[in-house]
Design a protein around this motif. Structure first.
Motif, PDB file in Angstrom:
ATOM      1  N   MET A 113       0.856  -1.198   0.000  1.00  0.00           N
ATOM      2  CA  MET A 113       0.000   0.000   0.000  1.00  0.00           C
ATOM      3  C   MET A 113       0.886   1.240   0.000  1.00  0.00           C
ATOM      4  SD  MET A 113      -3.130   0.876   2.646  1.00  0.00           S
ATOM      5  CE  MET A 113      -3.936  -0.699   2.340  1.00  0.00           C
ATOM      6  N   THR A 114       0.663   2.170  -0.938  1.00  0.00           N
ATOM      7  CA  THR A 114       1.467   3.379  -1.061  1.00  0.00           C
ATOM      8  C   THR A 114       1.296   4.279   0.154  1.00  0.00           C
ATOM      9  OG1 THR A 114       1.150   3.303  -3.458  1.00  0.00           O
ATOM     10  CG2 THR A 114       1.958   5.364  -2.536  1.00  0.00           C
ATOM     11  N   GLU A 115       2.403   4.837   0.617  1.00  0.00           N
ATOM     12  CA  GLU A 115       2.344   5.755   1.756  1.00  0.00           C
ATOM     13  C   GLU A 115       1.600   7.017   1.358  1.00  0.00           C
ATOM     14  OE1 GLU A 115       5.383   8.055   4.851  1.00  0.00           O
ATOM     15  OE2 GLU A 115       6.157   6.662   3.335  1.00  0.00           O
ATOM     16  N   VAL A 116       0.762   7.506   2.249  1.00  0.00           N
ATOM     17  CA  VAL A 116      -0.044   8.674   1.934  1.00  0.00           C
ATOM     18  C   VAL A 116       0.846   9.912   1.845  1.00  0.00           C
ATOM     19  CG1 VAL A 116      -0.600   9.275   4.337  1.00  0.00           C
ATOM     20  CG2 VAL A 116      -2.194   9.858   2.508  1.00  0.00           C
ATOM     21  N   HIS A 117       0.526  10.786   0.908  1.00  0.00           N
ATOM     22  CA  HIS A 117       1.276  12.021   0.689  1.00  0.00           C
ATOM     23  C   HIS A 117       1.314  12.844   1.978  1.00  0.00           C
ATOM     24  CE1 HIS A 117       2.228  16.028  -0.890  1.00  0.00           C
ATOM     25  NE2 HIS A 117       2.585  15.448  -2.041  1.00  0.00           N
ATOM     26  N   SER A 118       2.441  13.496   2.235  1.00  0.00           N
ATOM     27  CA  SER A 118       2.621  14.209   3.504  1.00  0.00           C
ATOM     28  C   SER A 118       1.579  15.311   3.699  1.00  0.00           C
ATOM     29  CB  SER A 118       4.038  14.798   3.583  1.00  0.00           C
ATOM     30  OG  SER A 118       4.276  15.682   2.495  1.00  0.00           O
ATOM     31  N   THR A 119       1.222  16.023   2.635  1.00  0.00           N
ATOM     32  CA  THR A 119       0.227  17.087   2.769  1.00  0.00           C
ATOM     33  C   THR A 119      -1.153  16.503   3.051  1.00  0.00           C
ATOM     34  OG1 THR A 119       1.453  18.591   1.328  1.00  0.00           O
ATOM     35  CG2 THR A 119      -0.909  19.012   1.593  1.00  0.00           C
ATOM     36  N   VAL A 120      -1.484  15.419   2.375  1.00  0.00           N
ATOM     37  CA  VAL A 120      -2.768  14.755   2.624  1.00  0.00           C
ATOM     38  C   VAL A 120      -2.833  14.291   4.079  1.00  0.00           C
ATOM     39  CG1 VAL A 120      -4.236  12.797   1.989  1.00  0.00           C
ATOM     40  CG2 VAL A 120      -3.012  14.077   0.216  1.00  0.00           C
ATOM     41  N   ALA A 121      -1.732  13.727   4.564  1.00  0.00           N
ATOM     42  CA  ALA A 121      -1.685  13.268   5.954  1.00  0.00           C
ATOM     43  C   ALA A 121      -1.812  14.440   6.925  1.00  0.00           C
ATOM     44  CB  ALA A 121      -0.380  12.509   6.201  1.00  0.00           C
ATOM     45  N   ALA A 122      -1.135  15.550   6.611  1.00  0.00           N
ATOM     46  CA  ALA A 122      -1.161  16.702   7.503  1.00  0.00           C
ATOM     47  C   ALA A 122      -2.548  17.339   7.551  1.00  0.00           C
ATOM     48  CB  ALA A 122      -0.130  17.735   7.041  1.00  0.00           C
ATOM     49  N   VAL A 123      -3.181  17.481   6.404  1.00  0.00           N
ATOM     50  CA  VAL A 123      -4.529  18.057   6.370  1.00  0.00           C
ATOM     51  C   VAL A 123      -5.502  17.170   7.154  1.00  0.00           C
ATOM     52  CG1 VAL A 123      -6.498  18.579   4.872  1.00  0.00           C
ATOM     53  CG2 VAL A 123      -4.203  19.336   4.224  1.00  0.00           C
ATOM     54  N   THR A 124      -5.384  15.872   6.961  1.00  0.00           N
ATOM     55  CA  THR A 124      -6.262  14.941   7.686  1.00  0.00           C
ATOM     56  C   THR A 124      -6.054  15.063   9.188  1.00  0.00           C
ATOM     57  OG1 THR A 124      -6.100  13.431   5.797  1.00  0.00           O
ATOM     58  CG2 THR A 124      -7.006  12.537   7.841  1.00  0.00           C
ATOM     59  N   ALA A 125      -4.807  15.139   9.594  1.00  0.00           N
ATOM     60  CA  ALA A 125      -4.510  15.269  11.022  1.00  0.00           C
ATOM     61  C   ALA A 125      -5.092  16.558  11.600  1.00  0.00           C
ATOM     62  CB  ALA A 125      -2.997  15.224  11.244  1.00  0.00           C
ATOM     63  N   GLU A 126      -5.026  17.653  10.833  1.00  0.00           N
ATOM     64  CA  GLU A 126      -5.596  18.920  11.291  1.00  0.00           C
ATOM     65  C   GLU A 126      -7.112  18.817  11.439  1.00  0.00           C
ATOM     66  OE1 GLU A 126      -4.360  22.015   8.660  1.00  0.00           O
ATOM     67  OE2 GLU A 126      -2.219  21.657   9.004  1.00  0.00           O
ATOM     68  N   ILE A 127      -7.747  18.144  10.504  1.00  0.00           N
ATOM     69  CA  ILE A 127      -9.196  17.974  10.577  1.00  0.00           C
ATOM     70  C   ILE A 127      -9.571  17.148  11.806  1.00  0.00           C
ATOM     71  CG2 ILE A 127     -11.202  16.950   9.434  1.00  0.00           C
ATOM     72  CD1 ILE A 127      -9.771  17.540   6.744  1.00  0.00           C
ATOM     73  N   VAL A 128      -8.838  16.079  12.045  1.00  0.00           N
ATOM     74  CA  VAL A 128      -9.092  15.230  13.210  1.00  0.00           C
ATOM     75  C   VAL A 128      -8.961  16.045  14.497  1.00  0.00           C
ATOM     76  CG1 VAL A 128      -8.223  13.283  14.562  1.00  0.00           C
ATOM     77  CG2 VAL A 128      -8.437  13.073  12.073  1.00  0.00           C
ATOM     78  N   ALA A 129      -7.903  16.853  14.585  1.00  0.00           N
ATOM     79  CA  ALA A 129      -7.650  17.627  15.798  1.00  0.00           C
ATOM     80  C   ALA A 129      -8.754  18.652  16.049  1.00  0.00           C
ATOM     81  CB  ALA A 129      -6.289  18.317  15.699  1.00  0.00           C
ATOM     82  N   ARG A 130      -9.148  19.385  15.016  1.00  0.00           N
ATOM     83  CA  ARG A 130     -10.147  20.438  15.230  1.00  0.00           C
ATOM     84  C   ARG A 130     -11.558  19.883  15.438  1.00  0.00           C
ATOM     85  NH1 ARG A 130     -10.512  21.542   9.248  1.00  0.00           N
ATOM     86  NH2 ARG A 130      -8.416  22.429   9.354  1.00  0.00           N
ATOM     87  N   SER A 131     -11.750  18.615  15.033  1.00  0.00           N
ATOM     88  CA  SER A 131     -13.082  18.007  15.108  1.00  0.00           C
ATOM     89  C   SER A 131     -13.311  17.200  16.373  1.00  0.00           C
ATOM     90  CB  SER A 131     -13.304  17.086  13.897  1.00  0.00           C
ATOM     91  OG  SER A 131     -13.107  17.767  12.688  1.00  0.00           O
ATOM     92  N   ARG A 132     -12.337  17.164  17.268  1.00  0.00           N
ATOM     93  CA  ARG A 132     -12.390  16.238  18.387  1.00  0.00           C
ATOM     94  C   ARG A 132     -13.687  16.321  19.192  1.00  0.00           C
ATOM     95  NH1 ARG A 132      -6.851  16.763  19.439  1.00  0.00           N
ATOM     96  NH2 ARG A 132      -6.107  14.934  18.328  1.00  0.00           N
ATOM     97  N   GLY A 133     -14.088  17.533  19.563  1.00  0.00           N
ATOM     98  CA  GLY A 133     -15.296  17.677  20.373  1.00  0.00           C
ATOM     99  C   GLY A 133     -16.558  17.257  19.644  1.00  0.00           C
ATOM    100  N   PRO A 134     -16.866  17.862  18.481  1.00  0.00           N
ATOM    101  CA  PRO A 134     -18.076  17.467  17.743  1.00  0.00           C
ATOM    102  C   PRO A 134     -18.080  15.998  17.317  1.00  0.00           C
ATOM    103  CG  PRO A 134     -17.209  19.550  16.908  1.00  0.00           C
ATOM    104  CD  PRO A 134     -16.197  19.012  17.867  1.00  0.00           C
ATOM    105  N   ARG A 135     -16.908  15.485  17.002  1.00  0.00           N
ATOM    106  CA  ARG A 135     -16.828  14.081  16.581  1.00  0.00           C
ATOM    107  C   ARG A 135     -17.161  13.153  17.744  1.00  0.00           C
ATOM    108  NH1 ARG A 135     -17.641  10.787  12.431  1.00  0.00           N
ATOM    109  NH2 ARG A 135     -16.073   9.166  12.216  1.00  0.00           N
ATOM    110  N   SER A 136     -16.698  13.503  18.936  1.00  0.00           N
ATOM    111  CA  SER A 136     -17.007  12.713  20.122  1.00  0.00           C
ATOM    112  C   SER A 136     -18.507  12.727  20.409  1.00  0.00           C
ATOM    113  CB  SER A 136     -16.230  13.251  21.326  1.00  0.00           C
ATOM    114  OG  SER A 136     -16.566  12.549  22.496  1.00  0.00           O
ATOM    115  N   ASP A 137     -19.123  13.901  20.257  1.00  0.00           N
ATOM    116  CA  ASP A 137     -20.570  14.006  20.463  1.00  0.00           C
ATOM    117  C   ASP A 137     -21.322  13.150  19.449  1.00  0.00           C
ATOM    118  OD1 ASP A 137     -20.039  15.791  22.499  1.00  0.00           O
ATOM    119  OD2 ASP A 137     -20.473  17.580  21.295  1.00  0.00           O
ATOM    120  N   PHE A 138     -20.873  13.175  18.205  1.00  0.00           N
ATOM    121  CA  PHE A 138     -21.516  12.390  17.153  1.00  0.00           C
ATOM    122  C   PHE A 138     -21.444  10.897  17.470  1.00  0.00           C
ATOM    123  CE2 PHE A 138     -20.744   9.785  13.350  1.00  0.00           C
ATOM    124  CZ  PHE A 138     -21.956   9.934  12.698  1.00  0.00           C
ATOM    125  N   LYS A 139     -20.271  10.431  17.865  1.00  0.00           N
ATOM    126  CA  LYS A 139     -20.099   9.006  18.160  1.00  0.00           C
ATOM    127  C   LYS A 139     -20.974   8.573  19.334  1.00  0.00           C
ATOM    128  CE  LYS A 139     -15.418   8.545  16.295  1.00  0.00           C
ATOM    129  NZ  LYS A 139     -13.983   8.326  16.619  1.00  0.00           N
TER     130      LYS A 139
END
Length: 609
Positions: free
Chosen positions: A1-27
């Motif tokens: 499996m190809t390693e994910v591009h660094s920018t794609v990984a970084a953007v995803t990580a930023e989304i995960v971090a900023r979404s922590r509260g609402p994502r927890s409520d959703f789950k």
């Protein structure tokens, strides 16, 4: 499996971090709903009897026993909208396919399906964006009966898919699948359609000639074949793994289309709690899914409307997207497709050249999509791209083409049409906006010219006819945002501005409204936030102010002395009264709707601090 591009990984990580509260409520919400399955067991005998009263005897017995799935069908069928006309007999087909499996299905409810092509330039277009949230609410009401173990969503067009998806995420304890109907066969070339539209705008052909060309383009049942919002929706659903691979662009009423609908029903049945491979939407969709959707949108030059819709769709899953995410990804995602208005081919040509299987395979190989994102098939995205085929009347899955069959339409990453994606963020003293550059030539991406300020797209034609626009100009159309009038698409501007561009003038558009998802070659800073009706700086612009739009540098500024700019009042008298064709019923939407960058929604609280 190809390693994910660094920018794609970084953007995803930023989304995960900023979404922590609402994502927890959703789950937490989904966990509560999951614990109540199957929901029919919570119903009283009287409730349940009402729920299956109109069913046949065999279906009644199956629903009573609880050990077979009962699928809810949420349909956006109407026969005015060409894309949705084929859905007329889908509910009965779906019921038949599920009965063969020992399960049942019921039409849980219908939702409105608005055709932006019919309402372009008309007052009804002011309800278009609002209809997305209305569809989400209507679908939620349909599913609130708690009779269903899975959901088949029937929808394609602009606001319908995002609205249905929002509802799907609020019922993500259930499995869901989106079932398309496919694009109409190709009509006249898109270049010819655009040519006649522009001639009409210039007064060189009459209405009869224009109607003849339009009718030859939009000529039968199925989705319009240009790459606007409807087909961008289909691209996004496949990229998120919630629609069968390779199924989006198969024409209606063909044997392959029928086989794919049957396969979707079989897959959904397996994914229910009563099935052999339970797979609720909550286990499929996460931050990686939305990053994959954005990447596919960018690589294909898709509709700017998804910059709004994806934000709202993600919010329904407790995920916070913003335009920085789109901009960062666009800088590393190459443009691999040229489909009208970004090229001359239509969506049928794209499909024939290799379609989504080829596009996704290229992006995955380059590490630009999350290969480990989950899909409704139960396989990761790395194994998802495939091509459906019929062999002796039975559906078979192939690997798809290894080489594009038309390099003018679809290319590999190594030979991309552009090294960057089709969307960019613009920022400056006017606020934040997006621009679609995939169809804008390099020499047109920087415009510095005097402003012409309008409060309506309808004002432009008179000035054009009077010859007042034969010059370099930045047309500023304000009070077109969500709060002002529902953010209609400003489709009427495109032919006129294109005509000025063809005369050799430097032309651009700045607006807090939307352009059609099919808009193309004129540089347009759209979705400008804050909007004029919310006190945005676009309300400070005066006729003659020099405006600089630099799509390459990501700049949008009014070149006025800083002290004078700060002192200027925001013009505030251009807000539409919102009366007529039912618009008055949506006054509360205008009063409570969020900004374009927050998804232009009335459904979720603002996350801005």
């Amino acid at each position: 499996m190809t390693e994910v591009h660094s920018t794609v990984a970084a953007v995803t990580a930023e989304i995960v971090a900023r979404s922590r509260g609402p994502r927890s409520d959703f789950k937490a919400l989904i966990d509560v709903n999951r614990s109540l399955q199957p929901a029919r067991k919570q119903l009283s005998c009287g409730n349940l009897a009402h729920g299956f009263a109109a069913c046949g005897a065999e279906d009644k017995q199956r629903i009573k026993l609880m050990n077979a799935a009962n699928i809810g069908i949420v349909t956006a069928y109407n026969d005015m909208l060409s894309a949705h006309q084929p859905y007329a007999d889908y509910p009965e087909k779906i019921k038949g396919y599920l009965r063969e499996l020992g399960s049942t299905a019921q039409v849980a409810g219908g939702v409105p399906a608005m055709c932006d092509g019919v309402t372009q330039g008309q007052a009804g277009m002011e309800l278009s964006l609002f209809s997305r949230d209305n569809i989400a609410q209507a679908a939620a009401i349909a599913l609130s009966h708690q009779m269903f173990d899975g959901v088949a969503f029937l929808g394609i067009c602009d606001k319908i898919v995002p609205g249905l998806f929002i509802a799907a995420m609020r019922f993500a304890h259930l499995p869901s699948i989106f079932i398309p109907a496919g694009p109409m066969p190709s009509g006249i070339p898109n270049k010819e359609k655009a040519r006649v539209r522009q001639l009409f705008a210039e007064g060189k052909v009459g209405r009869e000639e224009l109607l003849e060309v339009e009718s030859a383009s939009y000529h039968t049942a199925g989705t319009c074949t240009f790459y606007g919002t409807a087909n961008s929706n289909q691209m996004v659903l496949e990229a998120m793994g919630v629609q069968l691979p390779g199924s989006s662009f198969v024409n209606p009423d063909t044997p392959l289309r029928e086989a794919l609908t049957q396969e979707a029903c079989q897959l959904l049945n397996r994914a229910t709690a009563q099935g052999s491979d339970p797979r609720p939407m909550a286990d499929v969709i996460d931050e990686r899914s939305f990053v994959n959707a954005i990447v596919a949108l960018l690589a294909s030059g898709g509709s700017t409307n998804l910059c709004i819709h994806l934000v709202a769709m993600a919010r329904a899953a407790g995920i916070l997207l913003n335009w920085n995410d789109f901009d960062a990804l666009s800088k590393v995602v190459p443009l691999l497709a040229r489909v009208y208005p970004n090229g001359q081919a239509d969506i049928n040509h794209f499909h024939a050249a290799g379609g989504t299987a080829y596009l996704f395979s290229q992006l995955l190989a380059a590490g630009l999509m999350h290969a480990d994102a989950q899909t409704i098939l139960g396989v990761p995205m790395a194994e998802f791209p495939r091509e459906p085929q019929l062999e002796n009347g039975k559906l078979r899955w192939g690997a798809g083409v290894a080489t594009s069959l038309d390099n003018n339409v679809l290319r590999p990453v190594a030979e991309a049409f552009d090294s960057e994606g089709g969307l960019r963020l613009l920022q400056g003293n006017l606020g934040r906006s997006v621009i679609k550059v995939s169809a804008v030539s390099e020499e047109q991406r920087i415009v510095e010219a005097p402003a012409l300020v309008l409060d309506s797209q309808h004002e432009l034609a008179a000035k054009f006819d009077a010859g007042e626009l034969n010059r370099d100009v930045v047309v500023v159309v304000r009070f077109q945002g969500p709060r002002a009038n529902g953010m209609p698409e400003l489709h009427k501007l495109t032919p006129l501005l294109g005509s000025l561009q063809d005369k050799g003038y430097r032309v651009a558009l700045v607006t807090d409204g939307r352009m059609s998802g099919a808009s193309g070659r004129v540089p347009a800073a759209i979705h400008l936030s804050p909007e004029a009706a919310a006190g945005g700086a676009i309300g400070k612009i005066r006729d003659g102010d020099m405006i600089r739009l630099d799509a390459n540098a990501g700049v949008l500024d009014c070149l006025v002395d800083a002290a004078e700019w700060r002192a200027r009042e925001v013009f505030s008298s251009g807000i539409d009264d919102g009366q007529g064709v039912g618009r008055e019923l949506f006054a509360n939407f205008r009063n409570t709707i969020s900004s374009a960058e927050e998804g232009a929604s009335v459904l979720f609280p603002s996350e801005r601090r």
